[in-house]
Write a protein that holds these residues in place. Structure first.
Motif, PDB file in Angstrom:
ATOM      1  N   ALA A  14       0.689  -1.259  -0.190  1.00  0.00           N
ATOM      2  CA  ALA A  14       0.163  -0.035  -0.143  1.00  0.00           C
ATOM      3  C   ALA A  14       0.918   1.243   0.052  1.00  0.00           C
ATOM      4  CB  ALA A  14      -0.583   0.069   1.146  1.00  0.00           C
ATOM      5  N   LEU A  15       1.916   1.318   0.745  1.00  0.00           N
ATOM      6  CA  LEU A  15       2.948   2.212   0.789  1.00  0.00           C
ATOM      7  C   LEU A  15       3.541   2.698  -0.585  1.00  0.00           C
ATOM      8  CD1 LEU A  15       4.177   4.739   2.500  1.00  0.00           C
ATOM      9  CD2 LEU A  15       6.077   2.634   3.131  1.00  0.00           C
ATOM     10  N   THR A  16       3.988   1.389  -1.145  1.00  0.00           N
ATOM     11  CA  THR A  16       4.756   1.732  -2.393  1.00  0.00           C
ATOM     12  C   THR A  16       3.779   2.196  -3.692  1.00  0.00           C
ATOM     13  OG1 THR A  16       6.109  -0.440  -1.500  1.00  0.00           O
ATOM     14  CG2 THR A  16       5.730   0.196  -4.125  1.00  0.00           C
ATOM     15  N   GLN A  17       2.446   1.471  -3.509  1.00  0.00           N
ATOM     16  CA  GLN A  17       1.725   2.203  -4.524  1.00  0.00           C
ATOM     17  C   GLN A  17       1.302   3.643  -4.343  1.00  0.00           C
ATOM     18  OE1 GLN A  17      -2.020   0.003  -4.441  1.00  0.00           O
ATOM     19  NE2 GLN A  17      -2.952   1.277  -6.390  1.00  0.00           N
ATOM     20  N   ALA A  18       1.185   4.238  -3.220  1.00  0.00           N
ATOM     21  CA  ALA A  18       0.906   5.373  -2.840  1.00  0.00           C
ATOM     22  C   ALA A  18       2.247   6.228  -3.388  1.00  0.00           C
ATOM     23  CB  ALA A  18       0.402   5.899  -1.735  1.00  0.00           C
ATOM     24  N   ALA A  19       3.371   5.920  -3.084  1.00  0.00           N
ATOM     25  CA  ALA A  19       4.447   6.526  -3.309  1.00  0.00           C
ATOM     26  C   ALA A  19       4.645   6.571  -4.541  1.00  0.00           C
ATOM     27  CB  ALA A  19       5.798   6.047  -2.444  1.00  0.00           C
ATOM     28  N   ARG A  20       4.559   5.655  -5.340  1.00  0.00           N
ATOM     29  CA  ARG A  20       4.704   5.352  -6.881  1.00  0.00           C
ATOM     30  C   ARG A  20       3.795   6.388  -7.743  1.00  0.00           C
ATOM     31  NH1 ARG A  20       5.939  -1.078  -7.871  1.00  0.00           N
ATOM     32  NH2 ARG A  20       7.932  -0.792  -7.394  1.00  0.00           N
ATOM     33  N   GLY A  21       2.476   6.506  -7.058  1.00  0.00           N
ATOM     34  CA  GLY A  21       1.773   7.370  -7.639  1.00  0.00           C
ATOM     35  C   GLY A  21       2.067   8.990  -7.539  1.00  0.00           C
ATOM     36  N   VAL A  22       2.666   9.223  -6.541  1.00  0.00           N
ATOM     37  CA  VAL A  22       3.049  10.677  -6.205  1.00  0.00           C
ATOM     38  C   VAL A  22       4.240  10.854  -7.291  1.00  0.00           C
ATOM     39  CG1 VAL A  22       4.231  12.255  -4.947  1.00  0.00           C
ATOM     40  CG2 VAL A  22       2.359  10.868  -4.115  1.00  0.00           C
ATOM     41  N   ARG A  23       5.147   9.999  -7.509  1.00  0.00           N
ATOM     42  CA  ARG A  23       6.316  10.266  -8.170  1.00  0.00           C
ATOM     43  C   ARG A  23       6.087   9.990  -9.556  1.00  0.00           C
ATOM     44  NH1 ARG A  23       8.797   6.768  -4.306  1.00  0.00           N
ATOM     45  NH2 ARG A  23       9.205   5.008  -5.680  1.00  0.00           N
ATOM     46  N   GLY A  24       4.600   9.571 -10.221  1.00  0.00           N
ATOM     47  CA  GLY A  24       4.306   9.655 -11.288  1.00  0.00           C
ATOM     48  C   GLY A  24       4.898   8.380 -12.170  1.00  0.00           C
ATOM     49  N   GLU A  25       4.706   7.173 -11.398  1.00  0.00           N
ATOM     50  CA  GLU A  25       5.068   5.837 -12.059  1.00  0.00           C
ATOM     51  C   GLU A  25       3.749   5.281 -12.586  1.00  0.00           C
ATOM     52  OE1 GLU A  25       7.175   3.376  -9.583  1.00  0.00           O
ATOM     53  OE2 GLU A  25       7.081   1.630 -11.240  1.00  0.00           O
ATOM     54  N   GLY A  58      11.925  16.120 -14.148  1.00  0.00           N
ATOM     55  CA  GLY A  58      11.621  15.510 -15.649  1.00  0.00           C
ATOM     56  C   GLY A  58      10.382  16.381 -16.269  1.00  0.00           C
ATOM     57  N   ALA A  59       9.709  16.980 -15.581  1.00  0.00           N
ATOM     58  CA  ALA A  59       8.328  17.901 -16.342  1.00  0.00           C
ATOM     59  C   ALA A  59       8.817  18.452 -17.384  1.00  0.00           C
ATOM     60  CB  ALA A  59       7.826  18.696 -14.957  1.00  0.00           C
ATOM     61  N   ALA A  60       7.861  18.824 -17.994  1.00  0.00           N
ATOM     62  CA  ALA A  60       7.978  19.398 -19.352  1.00  0.00           C
ATOM     63  C   ALA A  60       8.377  20.828 -19.147  1.00  0.00           C
ATOM     64  CB  ALA A  60       6.514  19.273 -20.066  1.00  0.00           C
ATOM     65  N   PRO A  61       9.298  21.446 -20.002  1.00  0.00           N
ATOM     66  CA  PRO A  61       9.735  22.975 -19.935  1.00  0.00           C
ATOM     67  C   PRO A  61       8.437  23.914 -19.889  1.00  0.00           C
ATOM     68  CG  PRO A  61      10.787  21.769 -21.565  1.00  0.00           C
ATOM     69  CD  PRO A  61       9.799  20.771 -21.225  1.00  0.00           C
ATOM     70  N   GLY A  62       8.635  24.767 -18.797  1.00  0.00           N
ATOM     71  CA  GLY A  62       7.519  25.730 -18.592  1.00  0.00           C
ATOM     72  C   GLY A  62       6.526  25.062 -17.697  1.00  0.00           C
ATOM     73  N   ASP A  63       6.686  23.931 -17.145  1.00  0.00           N
ATOM     74  CA  ASP A  63       5.806  23.392 -16.107  1.00  0.00           C
ATOM     75  C   ASP A  63       6.225  23.993 -14.555  1.00  0.00           C
ATOM     76  OD1 ASP A  63       4.294  22.224 -14.229  1.00  0.00           O
ATOM     77  OD2 ASP A  63       4.863  20.312 -14.775  1.00  0.00           O
ATOM     78  N   ARG A  64       5.682  24.869 -14.053  1.00  0.00           N
ATOM     79  CA  ARG A  64       6.134  25.545 -12.863  1.00  0.00           C
ATOM     80  C   ARG A  64       5.280  24.997 -11.823  1.00  0.00           C
ATOM     81  NH1 ARG A  64       7.671  31.798 -13.965  1.00  0.00           N
ATOM     82  NH2 ARG A  64       9.066  31.529 -15.782  1.00  0.00           N
ATOM     83  N   VAL A  65       4.654  23.917 -11.519  1.00  0.00           N
ATOM     84  CA  VAL A  65       3.848  23.320 -10.293  1.00  0.00           C
ATOM     85  C   VAL A  65       4.549  22.167 -10.233  1.00  0.00           C
ATOM     86  CG1 VAL A  65       1.943  24.857 -11.099  1.00  0.00           C
ATOM     87  CG2 VAL A  65       2.077  22.420 -11.672  1.00  0.00           C
ATOM     88  N   GLY A  66       5.082  21.620 -11.054  1.00  0.00           N
ATOM     89  CA  GLY A  66       5.650  20.033 -10.988  1.00  0.00           C
ATOM     90  C   GLY A  66       6.201  19.675  -9.583  1.00  0.00           C
ATOM     91  N   GLU A  67       7.521  20.393  -9.343  1.00  0.00           N
ATOM     92  CA  GLU A  67       7.858  20.159  -7.980  1.00  0.00           C
ATOM     93  C   GLU A  67       7.113  20.573  -6.733  1.00  0.00           C
ATOM     94  OE1 GLU A  67      11.172  21.062 -10.961  1.00  0.00           O
ATOM     95  OE2 GLU A  67       9.303  22.011 -10.253  1.00  0.00           O
ATOM     96  N   VAL A  68       6.372  21.647  -6.877  1.00  0.00           N
ATOM     97  CA  VAL A  68       5.582  22.091  -5.798  1.00  0.00           C
ATOM     98  C   VAL A  68       4.372  21.192  -5.601  1.00  0.00           C
ATOM     99  CG1 VAL A  68       4.208  23.903  -4.738  1.00  0.00           C
ATOM    100  CG2 VAL A  68       6.246  24.275  -5.984  1.00  0.00           C
ATOM    101  N   GLN A  69       3.627  20.670  -6.672  1.00  0.00           N
ATOM    102  CA  GLN A  69       2.750  19.614  -6.353  1.00  0.00           C
ATOM    103  C   GLN A  69       3.145  18.439  -5.825  1.00  0.00           C
ATOM    104  OE1 GLN A  69      -0.811  20.425  -6.816  1.00  0.00           O
ATOM    105  NE2 GLN A  69      -0.860  18.537  -5.316  1.00  0.00           N
ATOM    106  N   GLN A  70       4.516  17.930  -6.215  1.00  0.00           N
ATOM    107  CA  GLN A  70       4.801  16.724  -5.708  1.00  0.00           C
ATOM    108  C   GLN A  70       5.169  16.823  -4.364  1.00  0.00           C
ATOM    109  OE1 GLN A  70       8.986  16.112  -6.805  1.00  0.00           O
ATOM    110  NE2 GLN A  70       8.794  13.845  -6.627  1.00  0.00           N
ATOM    111  N   LEU A  71       5.688  17.901  -3.973  1.00  0.00           N
ATOM    112  CA  LEU A  71       6.135  18.175  -2.441  1.00  0.00           C
ATOM    113  C   LEU A  71       4.621  18.134  -1.714  1.00  0.00           C
ATOM    114  CD1 LEU A  71       7.842  19.048  -0.089  1.00  0.00           C
ATOM    115  CD2 LEU A  71       7.803  21.434  -0.978  1.00  0.00           C
ATOM    116  N   ILE A  72       3.609  18.932  -2.103  1.00  0.00           N
ATOM    117  CA  ILE A  72       2.351  18.536  -1.511  1.00  0.00           C
ATOM    118  C   ILE A  72       1.885  17.208  -1.548  1.00  0.00           C
ATOM    119  CG2 ILE A  72      -0.050  19.513  -1.688  1.00  0.00           C
ATOM    120  CD1 ILE A  72       0.714  21.770  -3.333  1.00  0.00           C
ATOM    121  N   ASP A  73       1.799  16.694  -2.429  1.00  0.00           N
ATOM    122  CA  ASP A  73       1.410  15.205  -2.578  1.00  0.00           C
ATOM    123  C   ASP A  73       2.166  14.284  -1.513  1.00  0.00           C
ATOM    124  OD1 ASP A  73      -0.310  15.654  -4.371  1.00  0.00           O
ATOM    125  OD2 ASP A  73       0.593  14.763  -6.157  1.00  0.00           O
ATOM    126  N   THR A  74       3.521  14.431  -1.551  1.00  0.00           N
ATOM    127  CA  THR A  74       4.372  13.622  -0.805  1.00  0.00           C
ATOM    128  C   THR A  74       4.260  13.999   0.726  1.00  0.00           C
ATOM    129  OG1 THR A  74       5.972  13.705  -2.454  1.00  0.00           O
ATOM    130  CG2 THR A  74       6.794  12.912  -0.442  1.00  0.00           C
TER     131      THR A  74
END
Length: 309
Positions: free
Chosen positions: A117-128, A144-160
């Motif tokens: 369960a933990l692995t599944q949730a963590a992988r979902g956040v990391r975009g696997e 690895g987000a697309a150029p111009g994507d300014r929310v990738g890291e912040v949303q990843q942080l929120i999700d994590t």
């Protein structure tokens, strides 16, 4: 079931039982006899894996650290850091016949959150997404987000942070590991030399007053060291991409996030309501206006994206 499989299950049952008792009663007052009774294994089987209660507590901390690394995608422990029993045998090796009759129930109780369960949730956040795809790793996944994507890291942080807080609420091993870390049972966080690593290059050591330039807790230290290092690197990557509001220091932002999330963990140990999802959502709702510029803020989900749930 092979002898090695039985040994692994016994060890896991002992770690789960110890974590549950440490979490409920505290490490100091928990006896090894209580652990064997809860895990339904013999005293001989326990001593085959763990010579002392300190060894057992260390195993709980290391297991929690492995689960935290699953959440963040931080580097795995080195071979020297892998769990070993008092005789120096690797996990599950050898024979429990040396220590008694082994596990009587073949497995022990799970927490309902660790493992798959933990692995599944963590992988979902990391975009696997694709089956068999190599898992993205922490900040590198967002980088690895697309150029111009300014929310990738912040949303990843929120999700994590949401996955972490949910894990603290539901996974007794993770919760007990943080408590042991807080009590000094975990290894101290190390620091990288100044100027090394992506955070130092991206943030230029920007941080609160009194912080030394280019230094942050080394991934591979205590649970809080791993968590702090990952948050710093993620926000440094966000700063490099221009995802943070003008004038926001990645180091200062990381200090706020680490202090808040560790605060939720500490307070949650006394009152589970502090680990309720809405508490963390309100924190992000309050912080985001100061952290990111308005155009990017509109795309962020303070309650976590679907990948975090």
């Amino acid at each position: 079931m092979t002898r090695q499989e039985r040994a692994v299950r016994t060890r896991e049952a002992l770690i789960e039982a110890a974590a549950d008792l440490f979490d409920r009663d505290g490490q100091e007052v928990t006896s090894l006899a209580a652990v064997t009774a809860k895990a339904q294994v013999s005293a001989g089987a326990l001593y085959f894996h763990f010579a002392t209660k300190a060894d057992l507590a260390n195993a709980v901390t290391r297991t929690a650290l492995a689960r935290l690394r699953q959440i963040t995608g931080a580097p795995a422990a080195t071979p020297a850091d892998t769990n070993k029993n008092a005789n120096g045998n690797a996990n599950g090796s050898g024979s429990e016949n040396e220590g008694g009759d082994g596990s009587r129930n073949g497995g022990g109780g799970g927490s309902g959150w660790g493992g798959d369960a933990l692995t599944q949730a963590a992988r979902g956040v990391r975009g696997e997404r694709a089956a068999g795809a190599s898992p993205a790793r922490g900040p590198a996944a967002a980088a690895g987000a697309a150029p111009g994507d300014r929310v990738g890291e912040v949303q990843q942080l929120i999700d994590t942070t949401h996955v972490l807080v949910r894990g603290l609420a539901d996974d007794v091993v993770l919760r007990a590991g943080f408590a042991l870390d807080r009590a000094g049972a975990g290894r101290p966080a190390r620091e990288r030399p100044a100027g090394e690593g992506p955070a130092a290059r991206a943030a230029g050591g920007g941080g609160t007053g009194g912080e030394r330039s280019g230094r942050w807790p080394e991934v591979g230290g205590s649970l809080r060291g791993v968590w702090s290092g990952w948050v710093h690197e993620t926000l440094a990557a966000a700063g490099t991409r221009g995802a943070l509001a003008p004038g926001v220091s990645p180091g200062d932002a990381a200090a706020v996030v680490v202090a808040a999330t560790v605060g939720f963990e500490v307070l949650g140990a006394q009152d589970p309501l502090w680990l309720a999802p809405h508490r963390l959502t309100r924190f992000w709702t309050l912080l985001l206006p100061a952290l990111v510029p308005p155009p990017a803020r509109e795309a962020l989900q303070p309650g976590g994206s679907p990948a975090a749930h």
